[in-house]
Design a protein around this motif. Structure first.
Motif, PDB file in Angstrom:
ATOM      1  N   ALA A  57      45.872  41.545  34.883  1.00 20.75           N
ATOM      2  CA  ALA A  57      45.303  41.252  36.241  1.00 20.75           C
ATOM      3  C   ALA A  57      44.990  42.311  37.013  1.00 20.75           C
ATOM      4  CB  ALA A  57      46.455  40.247  36.836  1.00 20.75           C
ATOM      5  N   ILE A  58      45.858  43.374  36.602  1.00 20.85           N
ATOM      6  CA  ILE A  58      45.505  44.820  37.544  1.00 20.85           C
ATOM      7  C   ILE A  58      44.057  45.241  36.991  1.00 20.85           C
ATOM      8  CG2 ILE A  58      46.302  47.233  37.992  1.00 20.85           C
ATOM      9  CD1 ILE A  58      48.890  45.884  37.742  1.00 20.85           C
ATOM     10  N   ALA A  59      44.020  45.142  35.623  1.00 18.65           N
ATOM     11  CA  ALA A  59      42.793  45.725  35.168  1.00 18.65           C
ATOM     12  C   ALA A  59      41.520  44.630  35.322  1.00 18.65           C
ATOM     13  CB  ALA A  59      43.027  46.099  33.423  1.00 18.65           C
ATOM     14  N   GLY A  60      41.700  43.257  35.685  1.00 18.78           N
ATOM     15  CA  GLY A  60      40.401  42.879  36.062  1.00 18.78           C
ATOM     16  C   GLY A  60      40.060  41.840  34.942  1.00 18.78           C
ATOM     17  N   PHE A  61      41.167  41.870  33.876  1.00 18.05           N
ATOM     18  CA  PHE A  61      40.804  40.769  32.877  1.00 18.05           C
ATOM     19  C   PHE A  61      41.139  39.107  33.002  1.00 18.05           C
ATOM     20  CE2 PHE A  61      41.426  44.766  30.506  1.00 18.05           C
ATOM     21  CZ  PHE A  61      39.865  45.134  30.403  1.00 18.05           C
ATOM     22  N   VAL A  62      42.094  39.027  33.947  1.00 25.28           N
ATOM     23  CA  VAL A  62      42.583  37.884  34.193  1.00 25.28           C
ATOM     24  C   VAL A  62      42.527  37.524  35.730  1.00 25.28           C
ATOM     25  CG1 VAL A  62      44.853  36.490  34.636  1.00 25.28           C
ATOM     26  CG2 VAL A  62      44.533  38.042  32.404  1.00 25.28           C
ATOM     27  N   ALA A  63      41.898  36.476  36.263  1.00 23.20           N
ATOM     28  CA  ALA A  63      41.696  36.298  37.650  1.00 23.20           C
ATOM     29  C   ALA A  63      42.986  35.680  38.047  1.00 23.20           C
ATOM     30  CB  ALA A  63      40.268  35.277  37.775  1.00 23.20           C
ATOM     31  N   PRO A  64      43.735  36.089  39.040  1.00 17.20           N
ATOM     32  CA  PRO A  64      44.752  35.457  39.792  1.00 17.20           C
ATOM     33  C   PRO A  64      44.378  34.532  40.606  1.00 17.20           C
ATOM     34  CG  PRO A  64      44.566  37.953  40.261  1.00 17.20           C
ATOM     35  CD  PRO A  64      43.302  37.456  39.558  1.00 17.20           C
ATOM     36  N   LYS A  65      45.329  33.388  40.803  1.00 21.86           N
ATOM     37  CA  LYS A  65      45.116  32.231  41.538  1.00 21.86           C
ATOM     38  C   LYS A  65      45.099  32.520  43.025  1.00 21.86           C
ATOM     39  CE  LYS A  65      46.745  27.499  42.234  1.00 21.86           C
ATOM     40  NZ  LYS A  65      47.514  27.766  43.169  1.00 21.86           N
ATOM     41  N   SER A  66      46.390  33.471  43.275  1.00 25.52           N
ATOM     42  CA  SER A  66      46.327  33.900  44.798  1.00 25.52           C
ATOM     43  C   SER A  66      47.023  35.192  44.901  1.00 25.52           C
ATOM     44  CB  SER A  66      46.906  32.861  45.636  1.00 25.52           C
ATOM     45  OG  SER A  66      48.559  32.770  45.092  1.00 25.52           O
ATOM     46  N   GLY A  67      47.205  35.712  45.999  1.00 24.91           N
ATOM     47  CA  GLY A  67      47.787  37.063  45.938  1.00 24.91           C
ATOM     48  C   GLY A  67      46.599  38.119  46.072  1.00 24.91           C
ATOM     49  N   THR A  68      47.144  39.282  46.332  1.00 19.89           N
ATOM     50  CA  THR A  68      46.278  40.542  46.314  1.00 19.89           C
ATOM     51  C   THR A  68      46.681  41.685  45.519  1.00 19.89           C
ATOM     52  OG1 THR A  68      47.443  41.452  48.446  1.00 19.89           O
ATOM     53  CG2 THR A  68      45.457  40.070  48.744  1.00 19.89           C
ATOM     54  N   ILE A  69      45.789  42.564  45.045  1.00 24.34           N
ATOM     55  CA  ILE A  69      45.916  43.801  44.385  1.00 24.34           C
ATOM     56  C   ILE A  69      45.252  44.772  45.139  1.00 24.34           C
ATOM     57  CG2 ILE A  69      46.022  44.952  42.233  1.00 24.34           C
ATOM     58  CD1 ILE A  69      45.591  42.341  40.740  1.00 24.34           C
ATOM     59  N   ARG A  70      45.800  45.818  45.420  1.00 26.57           N
ATOM     60  CA  ARG A  70      44.970  47.043  46.264  1.00 26.57           C
ATOM     61  C   ARG A  70      45.285  48.193  45.604  1.00 26.57           C
ATOM     62  NH1 ARG A  70      47.020  44.100  50.782  1.00 26.57           N
ATOM     63  NH2 ARG A  70      45.198  43.721  52.167  1.00 26.57           N
ATOM     64  N   PHE A  71      44.383  48.788  45.310  1.00 24.20           N
ATOM     65  CA  PHE A  71      44.405  50.357  44.716  1.00 24.20           C
ATOM     66  C   PHE A  71      44.152  51.310  45.990  1.00 24.20           C
ATOM     67  CE2 PHE A  71      42.651  49.557  40.295  1.00 24.20           C
ATOM     68  CZ  PHE A  71      43.854  48.923  40.059  1.00 24.20           C
ATOM     69  N   GLY A  72      45.442  52.058  46.472  1.00 24.11           N
ATOM     70  CA  GLY A  72      45.257  52.591  47.881  1.00 24.11           C
ATOM     71  C   GLY A  72      44.980  51.357  49.013  1.00 24.11           C
ATOM     72  N   SER A  73      44.198  51.787  49.612  1.00 24.47           N
ATOM     73  CA  SER A  73      43.633  50.579  50.847  1.00 24.47           C
ATOM     74  C   SER A  73      42.492  49.837  50.291  1.00 24.47           C
ATOM     75  CB  SER A  73      43.185  51.463  51.903  1.00 24.47           C
ATOM     76  OG  SER A  73      42.047  52.265  51.601  1.00 24.47           O
ATOM     77  N   THR A  74      42.091  50.033  48.873  1.00 23.11           N
ATOM     78  CA  THR A  74      40.931  49.197  48.612  1.00 23.11           C
ATOM     79  C   THR A  74      41.433  47.871  47.799  1.00 23.11           C
ATOM     80  OG1 THR A  74      39.918  51.526  47.886  1.00 23.11           O
ATOM     81  CG2 THR A  74      38.497  49.570  47.308  1.00 23.11           C
ATOM     82  N   LEU A  75      40.787  46.926  48.229  1.00 25.68           N
ATOM     83  CA  LEU A  75      41.206  45.616  47.642  1.00 25.68           C
ATOM     84  C   LEU A  75      40.496  45.440  46.517  1.00 25.68           C
ATOM     85  CD1 LEU A  75      41.252  42.854  50.509  1.00 25.68           C
ATOM     86  CD2 LEU A  75      42.979  43.221  48.666  1.00 25.68           C
ATOM     87  N   MET A  76      41.168  45.135  45.429  1.00 28.26           N
ATOM     88  CA  MET A  76      40.757  44.885  43.944  1.00 28.26           C
ATOM     89  C   MET A  76      40.451  43.418  43.636  1.00 28.26           C
ATOM     90  SD  MET A  76      39.826  47.425  42.268  1.00 28.26           S
ATOM     91  CE  MET A  76      39.597  48.712  43.361  1.00 28.26           C
ATOM     92  N   SER A  77      41.492  42.602  44.259  1.00 33.75           N
ATOM     93  CA  SER A  77      41.521  41.197  43.966  1.00 33.75           C
ATOM     94  C   SER A  77      42.202  40.413  45.001  1.00 33.75           C
ATOM     95  CB  SER A  77      42.398  41.053  42.694  1.00 33.75           C
ATOM     96  OG  SER A  77      42.557  39.796  42.344  1.00 33.75           O
ATOM     97  N   VAL A  78      41.438  39.539  45.462  1.00 34.06           N
ATOM     98  CA  VAL A  78      42.017  38.490  46.782  1.00 34.06           C
ATOM     99  C   VAL A  78      41.596  37.302  46.351  1.00 34.06           C
ATOM    100  CG1 VAL A  78      40.326  39.474  48.335  1.00 34.06           C
ATOM    101  CG2 VAL A  78      42.118  38.257  48.936  1.00 34.06           C
ATOM    102  N   SER A  79      42.427  36.370  46.271  1.00 31.79           N
ATOM    103  CA  SER A  79      41.954  35.121  45.921  1.00 31.79           C
ATOM    104  C   SER A  79      40.968  34.842  45.024  1.00 31.79           C
ATOM    105  CB  SER A  79      41.878  34.257  47.210  1.00 31.79           C
ATOM    106  OG  SER A  79      40.704  34.528  47.977  1.00 31.79           O
ATOM    107  N   SER A  80      39.826  34.546  45.570  1.00 33.87           N
ATOM    108  CA  SER A  80      38.689  34.199  44.385  1.00 33.87           C
ATOM    109  C   SER A  80      37.832  35.426  44.585  1.00 33.87           C
ATOM    110  CB  SER A  80      37.567  33.012  45.050  1.00 33.87           C
ATOM    111  OG  SER A  80      37.249  33.411  46.377  1.00 33.87           O
ATOM    112  N   VAL A  81      38.077  36.493  45.144  1.00 31.53           N
ATOM    113  CA  VAL A  81      37.184  37.582  44.819  1.00 31.53           C
ATOM    114  C   VAL A  81      37.844  38.812  43.989  1.00 31.53           C
ATOM    115  CG1 VAL A  81      35.617  39.317  46.255  1.00 31.53           C
ATOM    116  CG2 VAL A  81      36.186  37.238  47.260  1.00 31.53           C
TER     117      VAL A  81
END
Lengths: 339, 484
Positions: free
Chosen positions: A48-72
């Motif tokens: 999920a952190i690498a971006g191969f799995v799309a999470p259903k909810s929650g957020t992943i940030r690298f520093g202040s940059t959003l990598m994954s938030v709900s559908s994006v």
């Protein structure tokens, strides 16, 4: 370099919740090991952190940059992560040099960077070999160099050493740790091997049922596990029935006397926290088996109430089966209520 | 397309069905398929057991030639037997030739499975009191029979759709009757109705074959492969048997082809032979390329995106493997004459027929080459900043290309040997090796046909040799994947 901040991350595979509102913080330039049994969702977390799995909810940030938030989701190729999957997964059709340079933009700087990386992992002489001409350990080094070459924000290692034999594993652990520290790379490693987690990581994060249950230094997690399962997952542990009185004293089968009443629960004892004393007037245990490992041994003891415990003693071992001895607990007392 | 072709005969269809000629055609076809399947099963399993489980001398040499009969079109074998005796005809000789030509369908998978069964199983059975013979019947045969049966069904399918052999042997099965009906009367609707019946039977056989193949036994990792039985003096008998089979299938036809070619000797029309060889290769080249271009996107969708739509299409296309050449020929004649006059009577329509007939092969190779590439490689590439397109170009394609090309080569070779669709769809005046062989043999000019037959065997078996030669790069890649 940057930190990783994961908040309330949930990943579903069909009906199954693989990650359940998981939160984790990986400080910048540190090495965090997620420790858990197979099937607990740790590989999914990495993917999920690498971006191969799309999470259903929650957020992943690298520093202040959003990598994954709900559908994006930021696509994997724009996250700048270094990913080293279980088997290394080198490109079989490319030489070592081309593998390492795979993620670099071609140019005169790329050659320099490739050489730097080869130098870092000590494979300058093998640059023109193909992957199948390398040993398992060399292949792994190439995988590390390839992931580090584009100077990733974070490194993700999935069970990195599981396919290697025991001796090679120990050598590589030290070397990879050195490389990651030298390059000041923020690293998340997932493993089911407790020794690997404790040896390599700055912080260990035991995982259970899709959640991170604790985050602390190896010492902290080993000495003060938050639960029975965490205790067992971080090292050998005896779970012994215990009673806690109102005054807060904890009695186990190793204690001299047994209180009438109190709170029933269990105590976690590490085998190295049991002391064996010979030649005492009132022995409380009988040796019924000895497991000899060379550098130390596990002495299996039976207490009067038939509880069985094990003590780790340094070699040489002067005990034999049938000996009557006194066993005493010398470490911290970790009491867990019965639920 | 077939429905189109049979449009004008909905009521006629029933009449046709009840004609005694139709009934006898149906019985002949089914009987031939059954006899060929049983014969191929017996021959294929015997050869696999002899070569895989006994100490018969010269096993290694016979193993090398095991797949070779598949490279030679069965009608070339039939032709060579006619050279020997021009009066040969009928059911049993057709059946014999088809059995000899198709038993590798059974022998190859059976042998492969035999070698995959772990020696430990055999040893355990022996310690439990089984004799070596009982080990074969009770331990080994139950594990390989599914593959053997599936192979026998392929032989049956081949017998149903084979045209050249039965035509040379003047045996009225569906394919020959369809062709003669079409040629003699241009009665396309009854030919099409017969085609539909043949198609239905073939589809049923394919359905059976799929069912069998689905039930494959997962094999354990190979540590030690199975043991070899010492069969003492019997091994001379097994050697004679194997030798006789390959003599009848390969050596005798080969000898006859070569000797007749030399007989024609100086009178060979070389330019003509070259032109026809060129024609053969050209259409097959275009056909194989069309098949590949159609198979590639479907294979990619399937292997990388698990698209449901692509899966459906792939299943559908797999069925094409049941399409007899006459049926495709007939359908495309109808389609071409009616709707595509621009393509009709061009080599492109013929090439398209090849593509349609052999796309299942192409698809299989594309798919298996893509599936061999672990998804992890894609992921690593993505994490290194490559988009899917770049990953495809830099990782997937370079690794998959050898496998995909060998699939292309397989279709190319198979298309060169195709006879019925070629006869029906070739532009007037355009001759390939197979049609030249057909024409010369039809008017009993056996000697004149020999150079065509020999050329056909040569250009068809050379690529087969390349295909079967262990691919070095691929081997190394496999080893590398298992070593990490």
């Amino acid at each position: 370099m940057t930190d990783i901040k994961i908040d309330n991350l949930t990943v579903n595979f069909g009906q199954t919740k693989v990650l359940d509102e998981l939160s984790l913080f990986v400080p910048s330039q540190s090495l965090v090991a997620v420790l858990g049994p197979s099937g607990c969702g740790k590989s999914t977390l990495l993917r999920a952190i690498a971006g191969f799995v799309a999470p259903k909810s929650g957020t992943i940030r690298f520093g202040s940059t959003l990598m994954s938030v709900s559908s994006v989701q930021v696509p994997p190729e724009r996250r700048n992560v270094g990913y080293v999957p279980q088997e290394g997964a080198l490109f079989p059709h490319l030489s070592v040099r081309k593998n390492v340079g795979f993620g670099l933009v071609r140019g005169k700087d790329s050659e320099k960077r490739i050489n730097e990386m080869l130098n870092l992992v000590g494979l300058e002489d093998l640059a023109d070999r193909l992957p199948h001409q390398l040993s398992g350990g060399q292949q792994f080094r190439v995988a590390i160099a390839r992931a580090l070459a584009p100077a990733p924000n974070v490194m993700l290692l999935d069970e990195p050493f599981s396919a290697l034999d025991a001796q090679l594993r120990e050598e590589l652990r030290q070397e990879i740790k050195r490389i990651l520290k030298e390059t000041k790379t923020t690293t998340l490693l997932v493993t089911h091997d407790r020794e690997e987690a404790l040896v390599m990581a700055d912080l260990v994060a035991p995982m259970k049922n899709g959640k991170i249950v604790q985050l602390g230094s190896p010492q902290e997690v080993y000495n003060n596990p938050v639960g029975l399962e965490t205790a067992v997952s971080t090292g050998d542990a005896l779970v012994v029935p215990a009673i806690k009185t109102k005054s807060g004293k904890v009695y186990t089968p190793l204690s001299s006397k047994k209180p009438e009443n109190g709170q029933v629960g269990s105590v976690i004892i590490r085998p190295e926290e049991i002391e064996i004393i010979l030649n005492k007037q009132t022995p409380n245990a009988r040796v019924f088996e000895i497991e000899y490992f060379g550098h130390d041994a596990l002495i299996h003891l039976e207490l009067p109430d038939a509880t069985k415990v094990s003590a780790r003693v340094a070699a040489p071992v002067a005990l034999k089966i049938g000996d009557k001895v006194t066993a005493r607990q010398k470490g911290p007392i970790r009491f867990f209520e019965k639920v | 397309m077939l429905i189109r072709a049979s449009e004008n005969g909905s009521g006629e269809f029933l009449k046709l069905l009840s004609r005694p000629k139709t009934l006898s055609t149906l019985t002949t076809s089914l009987a031939l398929a059954l006899v060929v399947a049983l014969g191929a099963l017996f021959l294929g399993v015997s050869i696999a057991l002899i070569l895989g489980k006994t100490n018969t001398p010269f096993r290694k040499i016979f193993l090398v030639v095991m797949p070779l009969p598949l490279a030679i079109p069965s009608y070339v074998i039939a032709y060579s037997y006619l050279v020997l005796n021009p009066y040969l005809n009928g059911f049993w000789i057709s059946a014999l030739i088809l059995i000899l030509a198709t038993f590798p369908f059974v022998a190859i998978p059976t042998y492969a499975l035999l070698r995959r069964i772990n020696l430990n199983q055999e040893e355990v059975a022996r310690t439990l009191g089984f004799t070596p013979f009982a080990v074969i019947t009770k331990v080994i045969w139950p594990q390989v029979r599914v593959a053997s049966f599936a192979g026998a069904l392929l032989s049956a399918l081949y017998a149903l759709s084979e045209f050249g052999t039965v035509a040379f042997m003047r045996l009225d099965t569906f394919t020959r009757v369809i062709y003669t009906t079409y040629r003699a009367t241009f009665d396309r609707s009854s030919a099409a109705s017969l085609g539909l019946m043949l198609l239905a039977v073939s589809l049923f056989v394919v359905f059976l074959e799929r069912r069998f193949r689905g039930a494959n036994i997962p094999s354990t990792a190979i540590s030690k492969t199975g043991g070899i039985l010492k069969i003492g003096r019997w091994r001379w008998l097994t050697l004679t048997f194997v030798f006789a089979v390959y003599f009848a299938t390969l050596a005798l036809p080969g000898f006859l082809l070569i000797s007749r070619t030399f007989q024609v000797g100086t009178s060979i029309d070389w330019p003509n032979l070259f032109i026809k060889t060129g024609n053969t290769a050209l259409v097959a080249f275009v056909g194989a390329t069309i098949a590949l271009l159609l198979a590639l996107p479907i294979g990619i969708l399937n292997a990388r995106f698990r698209s449901r739509f692509a899966k459906f299409i792939e299943k559908g296309l797999y069925v094409t493997h049941a399409l007899p050449g006459v049926v495709v020929g007939l359908a495309l004649v109808a389609l071409g004459a009616k709707y595509l006059p621009a393509l009709y009577q061009t080599i492109y329509l013929l090439a398209f027929a090849y593509a349609l007939l052999f796309i299942a092969n192409s698809l299989g190779s594309v798919r298996s080459s893509l599936e061999k590439i672990p998804q992890r490689l894609d992921e690593v590439s993505r994490s290194l900043g490559q988009t899917f397109g770049q990953t495809f170009k830099r990782v997937i394609l370079p690794i998959a290309t050898p496998g995909i090309l060998s699939g292309w080569l397989l279709v190319f070779v198979t298309a060169m040997k195709e006879l019925p669709a070629t006869l029906m769809l070739k532009p007037t005046g355009f001759e390939t090796l197979s049609t030249s062989l057909w024409t010369a043999t039809s008017i009993s000019q056996f000697a004149q046909a020999a150079p065509f037959a020999l050329a056909l065997v040569l250009i068809a078996s050379l690529p087969s040799y390349l295909l079967n030669r262990p691919n070095l790069a691929e081997k190394e890649m496999l080893r590398e994947n298992s070593a990490i």
